[in-house]
Design an enzyme around this catalytic site. Structure first.
Site, PDB file in Angstrom:
ATOM      1  N   LYS A 180      10.876  -4.701  47.640  1.00  0.00           N
ATOM      2  CA  LYS A 180      12.045  -4.183  46.921  1.00  0.00           C
ATOM      3  C   LYS A 180      12.761  -5.363  46.267  1.00  0.00           C
ATOM      4  CE  LYS A 180      16.278  -1.479  47.561  1.00  0.00           C
ATOM      5  NZ  LYS A 180      17.120  -0.762  48.553  1.00  0.00           N
ATOM      6  N   LYS A 233       9.384  -1.206  44.613  1.00  0.00           N
ATOM      7  CA  LYS A 233      10.580  -0.735  43.918  1.00  0.00           C
ATOM      8  C   LYS A 233      11.242  -1.901  43.209  1.00  0.00           C
ATOM      9  CE  LYS A 233      15.007   1.601  44.776  1.00  0.00           C
ATOM     10  NZ  LYS A 233      15.953   2.088  45.797  1.00  0.00           N
TER      11      LYS A 233
END
Length: 308
Positions: A180, A233
Site C-alpha cells: 500500500k 493499492k
C-alpha cells in the site's frame, strides 16, 4: 474466442461506506455515484450487488464519535460490526470483507496510536497491533467472512492471525493490504470515509511510490506471517507492482482501483471527454492482464451490468 484475459463479475469486489442513522444516502461530492449509507441502505445495496453476480463487498465505517483509542473500530456495536451482521442476515451468500484499520475511527485520522504531542504522524506500532487484534475479533464475531488489514503496520498480519486463532477463528482468511503506497490517489476516499489526517501524512507507514522491490519485501513478510491473499493499492499507476507480486507468489492477488482513479474517469465522462464504458472495461482488463485475481472497484456495479 482468442482473448487472453477476460473480466467477469466473479472478479469484482464492491466497496461500501456505512454510517449511523436510518434511510441515509449521502453522495460523496468527489465520487459521483458513491454514497455514505446507513445500515438499512447498505443491506439494499448488498442485495443489488448479489443479484448482479458480484460475489463480495468490502465494508468501511464512519462512526458517530472518534477518539484516540479508535473505540468505534473494535466496539461490538460499531458501525461496521452492525452493518456486517445485517448484511449476513439478509444476504448470507454474499461474502463480506471488512476493512480492518483505525484511521476512520481516530480523532487525528492516522492509522493507530500516536506519541503524545508528536505531530509527525509517526504511529506507535506495537500498541496499534493490540487494537487491530481487538478490531479483527469484533468484526469476525459480527459475521465478517474476510479480514482485510490496511494500516501497513509492521507485524499486523501475524498479530491478527494469532489473535483470531487463539479465539478459535482459524478458518477466517486475511486479505492483507501488503503493498500500500503513500499515494495522492486516495483523496476522494478520505472524503467518503472522513479519514483525512489532521496533521502530518502517512509516509511514515505507507510505501514510497518510487519503490518497487520494497513491495516484494512487504509481501514476503506478510506471507510468512500467514496472509491468505495480497493486495496492491493503488492499482492504475502500479500495474508493474501487481505483475511483480503475482510472479512472486502463489497466493491470490487483489488490485484496489482506488477513489482517485474512479473520480478521474467519472469527471472526464461527465464532461463528455471519454467513453466511460470503454475506458473502464479497458482498465479492468489491464488489471487482469497485470495479474490481478480480484479487483476492488467503485465501478463494480456498472461493470457487472455491462458484462450482463
Amino acid at each position: 474466442m482468442v482473448q487472453e484475459h477476460q473480466v467477469t463479475q466473479a472478479d469484482l469486489i464492491y466497496p461500501l461506506f456505512a454510517v449511523p442513522g436510518q434511510q441515509v444516502a449521502r453522495e460523496v461530492s468527489s465520487m459521483p455515484g458513491v454514497y455514505q449509507l446507513s445500515v438499512d441502505k447498505i443491506v439494499e445495496e448488498a442485495r443489488e450487488v448479489y443479484d448482479l453476480g458480484i460475489p463480495a463487498i468490502i465494508l468501511f465505517g464512519i462512526p458517530t464519535d472518534k477518539d484516540g483509542e479508535a473505540t468505534g473500530a473494535w466496539h461490538d456495536c460499531g458501525i461496521v460490526q452492525t452493518a456486517t451482521t445485517a448484511v449476513k442476515q439478509a444476504v448470507p451468500d454474499l461474502l463480506v470483507i471488512v476493512d480492518t484499520c483505525l484511521c476512520e475511527y481516530t480523532a487525528h485520522g492516522h492509522c493507530g496510536y500516536l506519541e503524545l504531542g508528536d505531530l509527525s504522524g509517526r504511529v506507535l506500532n506495537d500498541p496499534t497491533l493490540e487494537l487491530l487484534k481487538k478490531t479483527a475479533l469484533s468484526q469476525v464475531r459480527a459475521g465478517a467472512d474476510v479480514i482485510a488489514p490496511s494500516g501497513m503496520m509492521d507485524g499486523f498480519v501475524q498479530a491478527i492471525r494469532s489473535g483470531l486463532d487463539e479465539q478459535g477463528f482459524t478458518d477466517t482468511p486475511i486479505l492483507s493490504y501488503a503493498a500500500k503506497y503513500a499515494s495522492a490517489y486516495y483523496g476522494p476516499f478520505r472524503d467518503a470515509a472522513e479519514s483525512a489526517p489532521q496533521f502530518g501524512d502517512r509516509r511514515t507507514y505507507q510505501m514510497d511510490p518510487a519503490n518497487g522491490t520494497e513491495a516484494l519485501k512487504e509481501i514476503a513478510l506478510d506471507m510468512a506471517e500467514g496472509a491468505d491473499m495480497l493486495m496492491v493499492k493503488p492499482a492504475l499507476a502500479y500495474m508493474d507492482i501487481i505483475w511483480r507480486v503475482k510472479q512472486a507468489t502463489q497466493l491470490p492477488v487483489a488490485a484496489y482501483n482506488v477513489s482517485g482513479e474512479y473520480a478521474m474517469v467519472k469527471a472526464a465522462a461527465l464532461n463528455g471527454w471519454i467513453d466511460e464504458q470503454r475506458v473502464v472495461m479497458e482498465t479492468m482488463t489491464g488489471f487482469k492482464r497485470a495479474g490481478a485475481d480480484l479487483i476492488l472497484t467503485y465501478h463494480a456495479k456498472d461493470v457487472a451490468r455491462w458484462l450482463a
